[in-house]
Design a protein around this motif. Structure first.
Motif, mmCIF file in Angstrom:
data_model
loop_
_atom_site.group_PDB
_atom_site.id
_atom_site.type_symbol
_atom_site.label_atom_id
_atom_site.label_comp_id
_atom_site.label_asym_id
_atom_site.label_seq_id
_atom_site.Cartn_x
_atom_site.Cartn_y
_atom_site.Cartn_z
ATOM 1 N N TYR A 110 -7.067 9.989 -4.485
ATOM 2 C CA TYR A 110 -5.946 9.932 -5.412
ATOM 3 C C TYR A 110 -6.357 10.598 -6.716
ATOM 4 O O TYR A 110 -7.150 10.054 -7.482
ATOM 5 C CB TYR A 110 -5.569 8.469 -5.616
ATOM 6 C CG TYR A 110 -4.399 8.196 -6.536
ATOM 7 C CD1 TYR A 110 -3.515 9.204 -6.919
ATOM 8 C CD2 TYR A 110 -4.157 6.913 -6.997
ATOM 9 C CE1 TYR A 110 -2.449 8.937 -7.744
ATOM 10 C CE2 TYR A 110 -3.077 6.628 -7.828
ATOM 11 C CZ TYR A 110 -2.231 7.653 -8.196
ATOM 12 O OH TYR A 110 -1.165 7.383 -9.013
ATOM 13 N N LYS A 112 -5.689 11.296 -10.217
ATOM 14 C CA LYS A 112 -4.838 10.716 -11.256
ATOM 15 C C LYS A 112 -4.814 11.548 -12.524
ATOM 16 O O LYS A 112 -5.858 11.834 -13.100
ATOM 17 C CB LYS A 112 -5.341 9.315 -11.615
ATOM 18 C CG LYS A 112 -4.857 8.258 -10.656
ATOM 19 C CD LYS A 112 -5.206 6.878 -11.166
ATOM 20 C CE LYS A 112 -3.949 6.087 -11.408
ATOM 21 N NZ LYS A 112 -4.256 4.649 -11.597
ATOM 22 N N TRP A 173 6.903 8.808 -8.959
ATOM 23 C CA TRP A 173 5.993 7.722 -9.271
ATOM 24 C C TRP A 173 6.087 6.520 -8.315
ATOM 25 O O TRP A 173 5.067 6.057 -7.791
ATOM 26 C CB TRP A 173 6.153 7.304 -10.739
ATOM 27 C CG TRP A 173 5.194 6.252 -11.123
ATOM 28 C CD1 TRP A 173 5.478 4.989 -11.515
ATOM 29 C CD2 TRP A 173 3.770 6.350 -11.109
ATOM 30 N NE1 TRP A 173 4.320 4.295 -11.747
ATOM 31 C CE2 TRP A 173 3.259 5.108 -11.501
ATOM 32 C CE3 TRP A 173 2.874 7.370 -10.782
ATOM 33 C CZ2 TRP A 173 1.895 4.837 -11.586
ATOM 34 C CZ3 TRP A 173 1.516 7.115 -10.856
ATOM 35 C CH2 TRP A 173 1.035 5.871 -11.263
ATOM 36 N N PRO A 174 7.308 6.000 -8.046
ATOM 37 C CA PRO A 174 7.382 4.809 -7.177
ATOM 38 C C PRO A 174 6.753 5.047 -5.807
ATOM 39 O O PRO A 174 6.067 4.158 -5.285
ATOM 40 C CB PRO A 174 8.888 4.554 -7.054
ATOM 41 C CG PRO A 174 9.504 5.231 -8.229
ATOM 42 C CD PRO A 174 8.634 6.403 -8.534
ATOM 43 N N GLU A 175 6.967 6.222 -5.223
ATOM 44 C CA GLU A 175 6.416 6.464 -3.888
ATOM 45 C C GLU A 175 4.908 6.614 -3.913
ATOM 46 O O GLU A 175 4.208 6.120 -3.033
ATOM 47 C CB GLU A 175 7.082 7.686 -3.245
ATOM 48 C CG GLU A 175 8.430 7.261 -2.720
ATOM 49 C CD GLU A 175 9.123 8.232 -1.795
ATOM 50 O OE1 GLU A 175 8.866 9.440 -1.934
ATOM 51 O OE2 GLU A 175 9.912 7.760 -0.968
ATOM 52 N N ILE A 176 4.402 7.296 -4.933
ATOM 53 C CA ILE A 176 2.958 7.459 -5.033
ATOM 54 C C ILE A 176 2.301 6.101 -5.271
ATOM 55 O O ILE A 176 1.282 5.764 -4.660
ATOM 56 C CB ILE A 176 2.610 8.461 -6.151
ATOM 57 C CG1 ILE A 176 3.050 9.840 -5.662
ATOM 58 C CG2 ILE A 176 1.123 8.422 -6.497
ATOM 59 C CD1 ILE A 176 2.591 10.986 -6.452
ATOM 60 N N HIS A 177 2.924 5.300 -6.117
ATOM 61 C CA HIS A 177 2.419 3.972 -6.405
ATOM 62 C C HIS A 177 2.408 3.123 -5.121
ATOM 63 O O HIS A 177 1.430 2.426 -4.825
ATOM 64 C CB HIS A 177 3.304 3.324 -7.471
ATOM 65 C CG HIS A 177 2.704 2.115 -8.093
ATOM 66 N ND1 HIS A 177 1.542 2.153 -8.826
ATOM 67 C CD2 HIS A 177 3.104 0.822 -8.073
ATOM 68 C CE1 HIS A 177 1.250 0.935 -9.227
ATOM 69 N NE2 HIS A 177 2.171 0.100 -8.769
ATOM 70 N N GLY A 178 3.482 3.214 -4.348
ATOM 71 C CA GLY A 178 3.581 2.477 -3.083
ATOM 72 C C GLY A 178 2.501 2.902 -2.100
ATOM 73 O O GLY A 178 1.865 2.066 -1.445
ATOM 74 N N ALA A 180 -0.378 4.364 -2.878
ATOM 75 C CA ALA A 180 -1.683 3.966 -3.426
ATOM 76 C C ALA A 180 -1.953 2.499 -3.090
ATOM 77 O O ALA A 180 -3.052 2.137 -2.659
ATOM 78 C CB ALA A 180 -1.719 4.202 -4.931
ATOM 79 N N ASN A 181 -0.941 1.643 -3.232
ATOM 80 C CA ASN A 181 -1.102 0.226 -2.891
ATOM 81 C C ASN A 181 -1.381 0.028 -1.408
ATOM 82 O O ASN A 181 -2.217 -0.786 -1.022
ATOM 83 C CB ASN A 181 0.156 -0.568 -3.262
ATOM 84 C CG ASN A 181 0.203 -0.884 -4.743
ATOM 85 O OD1 ASN A 181 -0.837 -0.876 -5.409
ATOM 86 N ND2 ASN A 181 1.380 -1.127 -5.262
ATOM 87 N N GLU A 191 -9.877 6.530 -6.476
ATOM 88 C CA GLU A 191 -9.209 7.181 -7.598
ATOM 89 C C GLU A 191 -10.165 8.158 -8.258
ATOM 90 O O GLU A 191 -11.314 7.827 -8.543
ATOM 91 C CB GLU A 191 -8.734 6.139 -8.614
ATOM 92 C CG GLU A 191 -7.630 5.250 -8.054
ATOM 93 C CD GLU A 191 -7.044 4.317 -9.101
ATOM 94 O OE1 GLU A 191 -7.462 4.403 -10.278
ATOM 95 O OE2 GLU A 191 -6.182 3.507 -8.732
#
Ligand SMILES: [Zn+2]
Length: 213
Positions: A110, A112, A173-178, A180-181, A191
């Protein structure tokens, strides 16, 4: 070695993924290249995708998933591969996991980069209208108006304008965050600080895949 790159557009992951694929001798698979290949060759999947695009609709996950799975099922991917631009959704990540029965994704890298840095980078970028090569403004001679490579006209793409960049980050952002989780839950996420020099990011990536981070 099966590697997935994750990051916002403009984080430099395409460049890094390509360099790493050459260093490790693994096939580099970009979802963008995959689409262009299937569309230009009029394959069954290409025609299927085109049908949606012609209607102005998004190409469904299922079609993208089939393109990638078809590619990683090929002989040269048996020793591993590097994915860029896929998975982009949780459904794609789950389909990838389900398909990789011979061995799962090993690491998700990832890259960042914060919003301000992305805006700064992309706002300082101009592209050639003819060959498409992007350049950082501060690395070009002052008042350069022609592409050093082909002589084409240089311009700032609408995609690179600050408000467009900020809007795109909000969407991605929401999809990348999802994702990553999801991969953090599998203990595969690493990261990497993408705000360092290209060389330092590359060095960190190598350390990571060699298991030293
Ligand atoms: Zn050019």
């Amino acid at each position: 070695m099966r590697l997935v790159f994750l990051g916002l557009a403009g984080a430099g992951k395409g460049t890094q993924a390509l360099v790493l694929s050459e260093t490790l001798g693994l096939p580099f698979i970009s979802s963008g290249d995959m689409f262009r290949y299937h569309l230009s060759q009029n394959t069954e999947l290409g025609l299927l995708a085109k049908g949606y695009m012609d209607k102005g609709e998004l190409v469904p996950d299922e079609v993208t998933i089939r393109m990638i799975l078809d590619r990683i099922g090929q002989e040269d991917c048996r020793k591993g591969f590097i994915l860029d631009g896929f998975p982009r959704t949780l459904a794609q990540a789950q389909a990838l996991d389900a398909a990789l029965d011979s061995g799962p994704v090993n690491r998700v890298l990832y890259i960042k980069v914060g919003e301000e840095e992305l805006v700064r980078r992309l706002a300082g970028r101009i592209s050639c209208r003819k060959c498409g090569t992007p350049y950082q403004l501060d690395l070009l001679p002052p008042n350069a108006s022609e592409c050093p490579r082909c002589g084409g006209e240089l311009y700032q793409r609408a995609d690179d304008q600050p408000d467009v960049v900020r809007r795109r980050i909000q969407v991605q952002w929401p999809e990348i965050h999802g994702l990553a989780n999801y991969y953090a839950g599998q203990k595969k996420l690493v990261e990497i600080n993408g705000e360092q020099s290209v060389e330092q990011v590359g060095a960190d990536l190598l350390k990571t895949v060699n298991g030293r981070i």
